[in-house]
Write a protein that holds these residues in place. Structure first.
Motif, PDB file in Angstrom:
ATOM      1  N   THR A 175       0.790  -1.277   0.020  1.00 40.45           N
ATOM      2  CA  THR A 175      -0.034   0.010  -0.031  1.00 40.45           C
ATOM      3  C   THR A 175       0.683   1.305   0.073  1.00 40.45           C
ATOM      4  O   THR A 175       0.286   2.261  -0.161  1.00 40.45           O
ATOM      5  CB  THR A 175      -0.914   0.104   1.219  1.00 40.45           C
ATOM      6  OG1 THR A 175      -0.103  -0.199   2.424  1.00 40.45           O
ATOM      7  CG2 THR A 175      -1.930  -0.978   1.031  1.00 40.45           C
ATOM      8  N   ALA A 227      -7.128  -1.719   0.220  1.00 35.51           N
ATOM      9  CA  ALA A 227      -7.107  -0.918  -0.893  1.00 35.51           C
ATOM     10  C   ALA A 227      -7.612   0.235  -0.802  1.00 35.51           C
ATOM     11  O   ALA A 227      -7.171   1.296  -1.408  1.00 35.51           O
ATOM     12  CB  ALA A 227      -7.420  -1.965  -1.922  1.00 35.51           C
ATOM     13  N   LYS A 248      -6.830   3.013  -3.572  1.00 36.54           N
ATOM     14  CA  LYS A 248      -6.574   2.373  -4.594  1.00 36.54           C
ATOM     15  C   LYS A 248      -7.779   2.006  -5.322  1.00 36.54           C
ATOM     16  O   LYS A 248      -8.765   1.238  -4.569  1.00 36.54           O
ATOM     17  CB  LYS A 248      -5.588   1.409  -4.403  1.00 36.54           C
ATOM     18  CG  LYS A 248      -4.264   1.556  -3.810  1.00 36.54           C
ATOM     19  CD  LYS A 248      -3.228   0.541  -4.118  1.00 36.54           C
ATOM     20  CE  LYS A 248      -1.975   1.076  -3.371  1.00 36.54           C
ATOM     21  NZ  LYS A 248      -0.956   2.206  -3.984  1.00 36.54           N
ATOM     22  N   MET A 288      -7.205  -3.285  -7.239  1.00 31.70           N
ATOM     23  CA  MET A 288      -6.434  -4.146  -6.270  1.00 31.70           C
ATOM     24  C   MET A 288      -4.949  -4.416  -7.027  1.00 31.70           C
ATOM     25  O   MET A 288      -4.910  -5.019  -7.755  1.00 31.70           O
ATOM     26  CB  MET A 288      -6.939  -5.682  -6.066  1.00 31.70           C
ATOM     27  CG  MET A 288      -6.434  -6.539  -5.167  1.00 31.70           C
ATOM     28  SD  MET A 288      -6.373  -5.996  -3.280  1.00 31.70           S
ATOM     29  CE  MET A 288      -8.076  -6.147  -3.085  1.00 31.70           C
ATOM     30  N   LEU A 308      -0.898  -6.650  -3.308  1.00 34.71           N
ATOM     31  CA  LEU A 308      -1.831  -6.717  -2.011  1.00 34.71           C
ATOM     32  C   LEU A 308      -2.855  -7.657  -2.133  1.00 34.71           C
ATOM     33  O   LEU A 308      -3.049  -8.402  -1.082  1.00 34.71           O
ATOM     34  CB  LEU A 308      -2.960  -5.295  -2.119  1.00 34.71           C
ATOM     35  CG  LEU A 308      -3.695  -5.143  -1.116  1.00 34.71           C
ATOM     36  CD1 LEU A 308      -2.878  -5.211   0.270  1.00 34.71           C
ATOM     37  CD2 LEU A 308      -4.397  -3.792  -1.315  1.00 34.71           C
TER      38      LEU A 308
END
Ligand code: ATP
Ligand code: MG
Length: 409
Positions: free
Chosen positions: A108, A176, A181, A184, A188
């Protein structure tokens, strides 16, 4: 100096690729990929004088605990109740490995700035844990990215779990979303697989983690079972250790305590900072005056009283008066400030002691990483033997050597 429970058996362990109770799938093949800094290649025909705890029969070896945190900043009360409290409680019963999970951080946060902050955050995190009561003489801290064998194990595990299974892990979507984000990232989605590599690379038996990590441990258990089914019994099936408070709410009352959300009380906060944060806490929004009866359930101020106040009679009294509209928020928060500061005070004292010892934390991380790496190399070699991967290359190499000798003759 950091000592550890393996002591001098460690180097002997490295020369011990196969234990007496293991079956070598390639009895005539060379098992010489266990090269470690300072050790030469070894041969399967050697008889080990001492076995690595990692390859000992499950009944003979000391059980292990593996858990840790991402180096995204200082640790907070959420980390403490979700996992660290159990680490402290169990550290003498289990051989303890505490990961600084910087590869997981990349899922992340992967800017150059984020990565540049890892060493400082790693130091802070270790100091936080020492302050919280982790004994550096017993626990082994290590930096994930300094152990490349973990990535190899991650690769080998990737085929033991399906994409739909990972897509059902609830925390990944939350992460996420929290990281802003829209889609995905591949890494992650694979977060729990890498976590399985972390846990199983030292054959972890127990994993104390907070609620957001429970589903990840389940994936680890599935991967371990699948591996053992396909290639033979190599891994223990790790057990989740649940904390009493599996998720600590943030001071904003909106979501779990998280440093990135700015709703955290840090283990390293001083008394004045704790006061400021507690005074600013979200409480029952319908209670605009002290004489209006308030709600205790779901109220973060009372959740913290339950978690951190060592005076249950005071908490019961405050709850009763709050429900009856006979206490103001100021008194409830004042008493919470005192309770949290009482809770953190022993940590502050221990922290000051560790802080005085210059270079201590860096040494702890480096020694721990080197030690863990040697353990992981032993486990990885066992994994590759069990899978037959070592044998493939050894066969090719033997034939190539023979052909070369014929040519040179
Ligand atoms: P932050 O959002 O503050 O960076 P995090 O969730 O990224 O925290 P991790 O390093 O991923 O923290 O998790 C370390 C451990 O702490 C995990 O076992 C996780 O479940 C636990 N943990 C983190 N926050 C909380 C919380 N608010 N309540 C309970 N456990 C928590
Ligand atoms: Mg984090």
């Amino acid at each position: 100096m950091i000592t550890n429970t393996f002591g001098s058996s460690r180097s002997a362990a490295l020369a011990a690729p196969i234990g007496p109770d293991e079956v070598d799938p390639h009895p005539s093949g060379r098992i010489d990929d266990v090269t470690t800094p300072g050790s030469s290649a070894t041969s399967a025909t050697q008889t080990p004088a001492t076995q690595s705890p990692a390859t000992q029969a499950p009944s003979a070896r000391r059980k292990r605990m593996l858990t840790g945190d991402r180096p995204t900043g200082k640790l907070h009360l959420g980390h403490f109740v979700g996992s660290i409290e159990n680490r402290v409680r169990l550290q003498h019963e289990y051989e303890t490995f505490l990961i600084i999970a910087d590869l997981h951080m990349l899922t992340t946060r992967n800017t150059r700035k984020d990565i540049d902050e890892v060493s400082r955050n790693a130091r802070d995190m270790v100091l936080d844990q020492l302050a919280a009561g982790i004994d550096p003489e017993h626990a082994t801290f290590y930096l994930q990215s300094a152990i490349p064998e973990v990535c190899e194990l991650n690769t080998l595990f990737q085929n033991l779990v399906t994409v739909p299974r990972l897509e059902r892990v609830p925390s990944l979507k939350d992460m996420a979303r929290a990281a802003g984000k829209d889609e995905m990232p591949y890494g992650l989605l694979g977060y729990p697989v890498l976590q399985a590599a972390d846990i199983l690379c030292v054959k972890g038996d127990i994993v104390p983690v907070g609620k957001d990590n429970h589903a990840h441990v389940e994936v680890t258990r599935e991967i371990a079972r699948r591996f053992n089914f396909l290639y033979g019994e190599v891994f223990p099936i790790p057990e989740l250790v649940e904390s009493q408070i599996t998720t600590l709410i943030g001071t904003d009352g909106q979501s779990k305590m998280s440093k990135s959300l700015g709703n955290a009380i840090m283990l390293s906060d001083d008394a004045a900072t704790v006061r400021r944060k507690v005074i600013g806490m979200y409480t029952d929004p319908n209670r605009i005056r002290a004489d209006i009866p308030g709600t205790v359930e779901g109220n973060p101020v009372f959740a913290y009283h339950d978690a951190f106040n060592d005076d249950p009679a005071e908490v019961a009294d405050l709850k009763e008066r709050y429900r009856a509209g006979r206490v103001g928020d100021v008194e409830v928060k004042d008493r919470l400030t005192s309770a949290v500061n009482r809770y953190l005070e022993p940590m502050r004292e221990r922290r000051a002691g560790f802080e005085r010892r210059s270079g201590l934390v860096d040494g702890i991380i480096v020694d721990g990483t080197e030690r863990t790496r040697r353990e992981v190399q032993v486990v990885l070699a066992e994994v590759k033997r069990a899978m037959g991967i070592t044998g493939s290359y050894n066969q090719l190499r033997r034939k190539a050597e023979r052909a070369r000798k014929r040519r040179d003759a």
